[in-house]
Enzyme design. Structure first.
Site, PDB file in Angstrom:
ATOM      1  N   GLN A  86      -6.815  -1.278   5.307  1.00  0.00           N
ATOM      2  CA  GLN A  86      -7.406  -1.926   6.483  1.00  0.00           C
ATOM      3  C   GLN A  86      -8.788  -2.497   6.183  1.00  0.00           C
ATOM      4  OE1 GLN A  86      -5.961  -2.528   9.369  1.00  0.00           O
ATOM      5  NE2 GLN A  86      -4.096  -1.366   8.998  1.00  0.00           N
ATOM      6  N   THR A 128       9.810  -6.734 -12.947  1.00  0.00           N
ATOM      7  CA  THR A 128       9.319  -8.106 -13.022  1.00  0.00           C
ATOM      8  C   THR A 128       8.270  -8.343 -11.944  1.00  0.00           C
ATOM      9  OG1 THR A 128      11.443  -8.832 -13.881  1.00  0.00           O
ATOM     10  CG2 THR A 128      10.076 -10.520 -12.845  1.00  0.00           C
ATOM     11  N   ALA A 132       0.809  -1.219   0.000  1.00  0.00           N
ATOM     12  CA  ALA A 132       0.000   0.000   0.000  1.00  0.00           C
ATOM     13  C   ALA A 132       0.846   1.275   0.000  1.00  0.00           C
ATOM     14  CB  ALA A 132      -0.944  -0.005   1.198  1.00  0.00           C
ATOM     15  N   THR A 133       2.045   1.233   0.565  1.00  0.00           N
ATOM     16  CA  THR A 133       2.876   2.446   0.543  1.00  0.00           C
ATOM     17  C   THR A 133       3.173   2.828  -0.904  1.00  0.00           C
ATOM     18  OG1 THR A 133       3.852   1.855   2.665  1.00  0.00           O
ATOM     19  CG2 THR A 133       5.046   3.469   1.332  1.00  0.00           C
ATOM     20  N   ASN A 173      -6.315   2.914  10.490  1.00  0.00           N
ATOM     21  CA  ASN A 173      -5.536   1.812  11.048  1.00  0.00           C
ATOM     22  C   ASN A 173      -5.325   1.911  12.552  1.00  0.00           C
ATOM     23  OD1 ASN A 173      -3.990   4.050   9.792  1.00  0.00           O
ATOM     24  ND2 ASN A 173      -2.294   3.128  10.927  1.00  0.00           N
ATOM     25  N   CYS A 229       3.606   0.994  12.006  1.00  0.00           N
ATOM     26  CA  CYS A 229       4.432   1.431  10.875  1.00  0.00           C
ATOM     27  C   CYS A 229       5.299   2.616  11.256  1.00  0.00           C
ATOM     28  CB  CYS A 229       3.555   1.802   9.691  1.00  0.00           C
ATOM     29  SG  CYS A 229       2.534   0.435   9.184  1.00  0.00           S
ATOM     30  N   SER A 238      -3.168  -3.909   0.319  1.00  0.00           N
ATOM     31  CA  SER A 238      -1.916  -4.573   0.654  1.00  0.00           C
ATOM     32  C   SER A 238      -2.207  -5.980   1.174  1.00  0.00           C
ATOM     33  CB  SER A 238      -1.212  -3.752   1.742  1.00  0.00           C
ATOM     34  OG  SER A 238       0.042  -4.300   2.015  1.00  0.00           O
ATOM     35  N   HIS A 269      -0.658  -8.158   3.012  1.00  0.00           N
ATOM     36  CA  HIS A 269      -0.362  -8.641   4.377  1.00  0.00           C
ATOM     37  C   HIS A 269      -1.382  -8.183   5.411  1.00  0.00           C
ATOM     38  CE1 HIS A 269       1.597  -5.074   6.382  1.00  0.00           C
ATOM     39  NE2 HIS A 269       1.781  -4.701   5.132  1.00  0.00           N
TER      40      HIS A 269
HETATM   41  C1  LIG Z   1      -3.942   2.393   6.261  1.00  0.00           C
HETATM   42  C2  LIG Z   1      -2.598   1.900   5.832  1.00  0.00           C
HETATM   43  N1  LIG Z   1      -2.047   2.380   4.714  1.00  0.00           N
HETATM   44  C3  LIG Z   1      -0.846   1.966   4.286  1.00  0.00           C
HETATM   45  C4  LIG Z   1      -0.114   1.034   4.978  1.00  0.00           C
HETATM   46  C5  LIG Z   1       1.225   0.601   4.459  1.00  0.00           C
HETATM   47  O1  LIG Z   1       1.089  -0.629   3.821  1.00  0.00           O
HETATM   48  P1  LIG Z   1       2.330  -1.474   3.310  1.00  0.00           P
HETATM   49  O2  LIG Z   1       2.930  -2.074   4.531  1.00  0.00           O
HETATM   50  O3  LIG Z   1       1.759  -2.507   2.416  1.00  0.00           O
HETATM   51  O4  LIG Z   1       3.230  -0.566   2.577  1.00  0.00           O
HETATM   52  C6  LIG Z   1      -0.638   0.511   6.158  1.00  0.00           C
HETATM   53  C7  LIG Z   1       0.157  -0.444   6.967  1.00  0.00           C
HETATM   54  O5  LIG Z   1       0.301  -0.325   8.132  1.00  0.00           O
HETATM   55  C8  LIG Z   1      -1.923   0.947   6.591  1.00  0.00           C
HETATM   56  O6  LIG Z   1      -2.474   0.479   7.713  1.00  0.00           O
END
Ligand SMILES: Cc1ncc(COP(=O)(O)O)c(C=O)c1O
Length: 387
Positions: free
Chosen positions: A183, A244, A70-71, A155, A332, A203, A205
């Protein structure tokens, strides 16, 4: 160890792990190597996994860009819209309570001269803490606005934003709407047409898939989004994200998502009950205050609980419970000693924010674990109070 940090990440679904193994073994070919059968076989596996992921959120397969998570998706959405050579508008509107993966790229855009407006959210003493301040949003979004970015579910405190209603404001102003659904996907119904969004980040995970893979939905039908790729190179993925493909990650993401969605409704009820159980037990702690919206599924992300134990310090409580995995603020940003920007945005003081813990309950948690965790917390609070 009892793991109650499912907002930071979720354990890997064993079925996803099993499905990924052949992609690291026999099916090691590059999905871009369509000159030979080995490559075509992998391309076919990956294409059908992407099509399935897209279908599950109401998108077409050519509307997904696979990223590292997601980042990266958020960076691509925000930078990609604002940097497009035909983008004339200069304003981006978002919230103070967004994840750093949105606030970081926005700060970069601000440094580059764009007009970045971060809106406040409703305070702790309102009915819906953490939800966008509606009037300010309507005032701020105008014909100079290129993009609005508002997360679907927070989150830290689990606030759900009325994204479909925000979309109506965006349509009127003729701007794009991006939502960070990291989320939400796998915990709430997510459909790009019902939400009426143009861009949506996710994302793997966060829904029991592998780390390091995710995606960005980019609307191509009707009002196609003009997006500039941020990672340039071999021109993969319609030039929107060269490199890739993470073949094993994509397969693992698809299996994890399908499994999560297959039982999402029942799981969310059970997870809601576990959260209720935890909260009921924790109310024995006299200092406890709930941070964020009421514990109802229509206003708060299932499984998310965030409480202040002021004046007891969150870090000190955690030190007394070494076998409990919870988080103070956002995982994070746990390298960042600053108290949570989200808790401060809903009106907590720095000290109250530092006294807070976030609990994230997931599909693999049990009632026994919740009881044990509550015992540990109550004991830790008693001990700390007596120091
Ligand atoms: C709302 C939200 N956005 C973005 C992220 C970042 O995701 P990623 O770890 O896949 O880069 C997170 C992860 O904690 C999140 O909770």
């Amino acid at each position: 160890m009892i793991y109650l940090d499912n907002q930071a990440t979720t354990p890997l679904d064993p079925c996803a792990l099993e499905a990924m193994m052949p992609l690291w073994g026999a099916h090691y070919a590059n999905a871009g190597s369509v000159t030979h059968q080995a490559g075509r076989d992998v391309a076919q596996m990956v294409d059908s996994a992407i099509a399935e992921i897209a279908r599950s959120m109401g998108a077409a397969e050519d509307e997904l860009v696979i990223t590292s998570g997601a980042t990266e998706s958020n960076n691509l959405a925000l930078m990609g819209v604002m940097h497009h050579p035909r983008q004339r508008r200069r304003k981006v509107v978002s919230l103070v309570t967004e994840h750093k993966a949105v606030l970081g790229p926005l700060e970069r855009l601000r440094q580059q001269g764009f007009d970045v407006q971060l809106l406040p959210v409703q305070k702790q003493d309102s009915q819906l803490p953490g939800v966008v301040n509606w009037e300010r949003l309507a005032q701020m979004v105008d014909d100079q606005t290129a993009l609005v970015s508002i997360m679907l579910a927070n989150n830290e405190i689990g606030s759900l934003q009325p994204v479909a209603q925000i979309a109506a404001i965006c349509r009127q102003a003729g701007c794009y709407l991006h939502t960070d659904a990291s989320q939400a996907l796998g915990r709430l119904p997510v459909d790009v047409d019902e939400l009426d969004v143009d861009l949506l980040s996710f994302s793997a995970h966060k829904f029991y898939g592998p780390k390091g893979v995710g995606g960005l939905y980019v609307r191509r039908r009707e009002r196609a989004v003009r997006l500039q790729g941020q990672i340039v190179g071999g021109g993969q993925q319609h030039n929107l994200r060269s490199g890739t493909l993470n073949t094993a990650g994509i397969i693992g993401m698809q299996v994890a998502l399908s499994n999560t969605l297959a039982t999402m409704d029942q799981d969310q009820i059970r997870i809601g009950d576990l959260r209720e159980q935890l909260y009921r037990r924790l109310r024995e702690i006299p200092e406890l205050v709930l941070n964020g919206p009421p514990l109802r599924p229509e206003v708060r992300l299932g499984g998310n609980l965030n409480c202040s134990f002021y004046p007891l310090e969150g870090q000190s409580l955690m030190l007394l419970m070494p076998d409990l995995a919870v988080s103070s603020g956002s995982a994070c940003t746990s390298a960042d000693p600053e108290p949570s920007h989200v808790l401060q945005a809903i009106g907590l003081t720095e000290d109250q924010a530092r006294s807070s813990l976030r609990f994230g309950i997931g599909r693999f948690n049990t009632t026994q674990e919740i009881d044990q965790a509550a015992d540990w917390l109550i004991n830790a609070a008693n001990k700390l109070r007596s120091f």
